[in-house]
Design an enzyme around this catalytic site. Structure first.
Site, mmCIF file in Angstrom:
data_model
loop_
_atom_site.group_PDB
_atom_site.id
_atom_site.type_symbol
_atom_site.label_atom_id
_atom_site.label_comp_id
_atom_site.label_asym_id
_atom_site.label_seq_id
_atom_site.Cartn_x
_atom_site.Cartn_y
_atom_site.Cartn_z
ATOM 1 N N GLU A 186 0.838 -1.163 -0.075
ATOM 2 C CA GLU A 186 0.058 -0.138 -0.292
ATOM 3 C C GLU A 186 0.912 1.255 0.047
ATOM 4 O O GLU A 186 1.303 1.455 0.814
ATOM 5 C CB GLU A 186 -0.970 -0.139 1.146
ATOM 6 C CG GLU A 186 -2.230 0.873 1.141
ATOM 7 C CD GLU A 186 -2.836 0.480 -0.245
ATOM 8 O OE1 GLU A 186 -3.422 -0.524 -0.466
ATOM 9 O OE2 GLU A 186 -3.124 1.593 -0.692
ATOM 10 N N SER A 187 0.899 1.795 -1.236
ATOM 11 C CA SER A 187 1.973 2.947 -1.370
ATOM 12 C C SER A 187 1.675 4.063 -0.035
ATOM 13 O O SER A 187 2.803 4.546 0.231
ATOM 14 C CB SER A 187 1.912 3.712 -2.602
ATOM 15 O OG SER A 187 0.520 3.800 -2.895
ATOM 16 N N GLU A 211 7.339 -11.284 -8.225
ATOM 17 C CA GLU A 211 7.643 -12.161 -6.975
ATOM 18 C C GLU A 211 6.554 -13.134 -6.948
ATOM 19 O O GLU A 211 6.843 -13.868 -5.831
ATOM 20 C CB GLU A 211 8.034 -11.269 -6.116
ATOM 21 C CG GLU A 211 6.990 -10.603 -5.024
ATOM 22 C CD GLU A 211 6.090 -9.399 -5.924
ATOM 23 O OE1 GLU A 211 6.422 -9.213 -6.773
ATOM 24 O OE2 GLU A 211 5.282 -9.039 -5.126
ATOM 25 N N ILE A 271 -2.243 -6.613 -9.177
ATOM 26 C CA ILE A 271 -3.211 -6.689 -7.816
ATOM 27 C C ILE A 271 -3.417 -4.715 -7.495
ATOM 28 O O ILE A 271 -2.519 -4.337 -7.375
ATOM 29 C CB ILE A 271 -2.433 -7.370 -6.759
ATOM 30 C CG1 ILE A 271 -2.106 -8.789 -7.054
ATOM 31 C CG2 ILE A 271 -3.626 -6.956 -5.698
ATOM 32 C CD1 ILE A 271 -1.355 -9.212 -5.996
ATOM 33 N N ARG A 272 -4.711 -4.678 -7.883
ATOM 34 C CA ARG A 272 -4.849 -3.200 -7.723
ATOM 35 C C ARG A 272 -3.790 -2.316 -8.297
ATOM 36 O O ARG A 272 -3.357 -1.400 -7.447
ATOM 37 C CB ARG A 272 -5.238 -2.634 -6.079
ATOM 38 C CG ARG A 272 -6.410 -3.457 -5.705
ATOM 39 C CD ARG A 272 -6.642 -3.402 -4.253
ATOM 40 N NE ARG A 272 -6.737 -1.999 -3.898
ATOM 41 C CZ ARG A 272 -6.249 -1.298 -3.025
ATOM 42 N NH1 ARG A 272 -5.385 -1.948 -2.006
ATOM 43 N NH2 ARG A 272 -6.378 -0.103 -2.640
ATOM 44 N N HIS A 299 3.325 -7.907 -10.156
ATOM 45 C CA HIS A 299 4.178 -8.328 -9.068
ATOM 46 C C HIS A 299 4.876 -9.648 -9.887
ATOM 47 O O HIS A 299 4.389 -10.776 -9.638
ATOM 48 C CB HIS A 299 2.934 -8.896 -8.056
ATOM 49 C CG HIS A 299 2.575 -8.015 -7.132
ATOM 50 N ND1 HIS A 299 3.116 -7.648 -5.945
ATOM 51 C CD2 HIS A 299 1.624 -7.120 -7.301
ATOM 52 C CE1 HIS A 299 2.486 -6.716 -5.221
ATOM 53 N NE2 HIS A 299 1.480 -6.130 -6.280
ATOM 54 N N CYS A 348 4.758 -1.989 -8.457
ATOM 55 C CA CYS A 348 3.404 -1.891 -8.106
ATOM 56 C C CYS A 348 3.687 -0.632 -7.111
ATOM 57 O O CYS A 348 3.977 0.393 -7.479
ATOM 58 C CB CYS A 348 2.474 -3.039 -7.686
ATOM 59 S SG CYS A 348 0.910 -2.968 -7.809
HETATM 60 N N1 GLN Z 1 -2.909 -0.087 -4.955
HETATM 61 C C1 GLN Z 1 -1.936 -0.036 -4.225
HETATM 62 C C2 GLN Z 1 -1.282 1.257 -3.968
HETATM 63 O O1 GLN Z 1 -2.078 2.189 -4.458
HETATM 64 C C3 GLN Z 1 -1.026 -0.914 -4.993
HETATM 65 C C4 GLN Z 1 -1.019 -2.067 -5.104
HETATM 66 C C5 GLN Z 1 -0.171 -2.912 -5.113
HETATM 67 O O2 GLN Z 1 1.046 -2.765 -4.807
HETATM 68 N N2 GLN Z 1 -0.276 -4.208 -5.567
HETATM 69 O O3 GLN Z 1 -0.408 1.569 -3.550
#
Ligand code: GLN
Length: 199
Positions: free
Chosen positions: A57-58, A181, A143-144, A179, A88
């Site tokens: 989660e950034s 990994e 993923i998102r 991702h 990501c």
């Molecule tokens: N949606 C996340 C973000 O905005 C990033 C998702 C991820 O790292 N898989 O930080």
């Protein structure tokens, strides 16, 4: 003059371990035959040859970067020419510009937008071509994921899907919106290790 050529066993990669998928990156790097360590404190950046900033989660990772005063140490690491790979959320954190957010360390000349593939399709897989490797397709897990909205002239595009840049590099910096990994194929980690060898 003694010339030291780094081979893989001597490379130590640090993975920023504040939040997110850092253990999986550690396993991938070890699988490639190099050493990998969790980075929890800024001083540890002095002990590594390359750095991975993982997905997660950034906003949370950004808060922790501030809390532990990582920024000047990360800037120094980047300026020293050592290789950095952001996946990501890691990409979001090192981009030059992040739409609607006030962070972005500016290590790669791209603008990104967070959570860009919509809620219904939060997560998907896609078999992609790798610009640096003509071999089999690579399973990319999103993923998102963010989207790269634009990239400057010095950015090398290494993979795209439907006109979206998903893997790119500029100088000593590599980024992916997915991702790598979370599955067994370590080709992108190998590529990053080669960047470290050259840096
Ligand atoms: N949606 C996340 C973000 O905005 C990033 C998702 C991820 O790292 N898989 O930080």
């Amino acid at each position: 003059m003694v010339v030291i050529i780094k081979n893989k066993e001597l490379i130590r990669v640090g993975v920023l371990a504040l939040q997110g998928a850092f253990r999986e990156h550690i396993n991938c790097i070890k699988k490639c035959g190099a050493d990998a360590v969790e980075i929890k404190f800024p001083y540890q950046l002095k002990e590594i040859d390359g750095l991975i900033i993982p997905g997660g989660e950034s906003t949370t990772i950004n808060k922790l970067i501030k809390k532990y005063d990582f920024k000047p140490y990360l800037d120094e690491f980047y300026k020293s020419g050592k290789a950095i790979y952001g996946t990501c959320a890691g990409l979001i954190l090192i981009a030059k510009k992040v739409a609607n957010e006030d962070f972005g360390l500016g290590y790669i000349d791209v603008e990104v937008a967070r959570n860009s593939y919509g809620r219904q399709i939060d997560s998907f897989e896609e078999y992609i071509s790798l610009g640096f490797n003509g071999g089999e397709k690579f399973k990319a897990i999103f993923i998102r994921a963010p989207k790269i909205l634009s990239a400057g002239p010095d950015v090398d595009i290494l993979s795209e899907i439907k006109d979206n840049i998903i893997l790119a590099s500029q100088g000593n910096v590599l980024v992916s919106t997915f991702h790598p990994e979370l599955q067994d194929d370590t080709r992108i980690h190998e590529y990053f290790l080669n960047m470290i060898e050259k840096s």
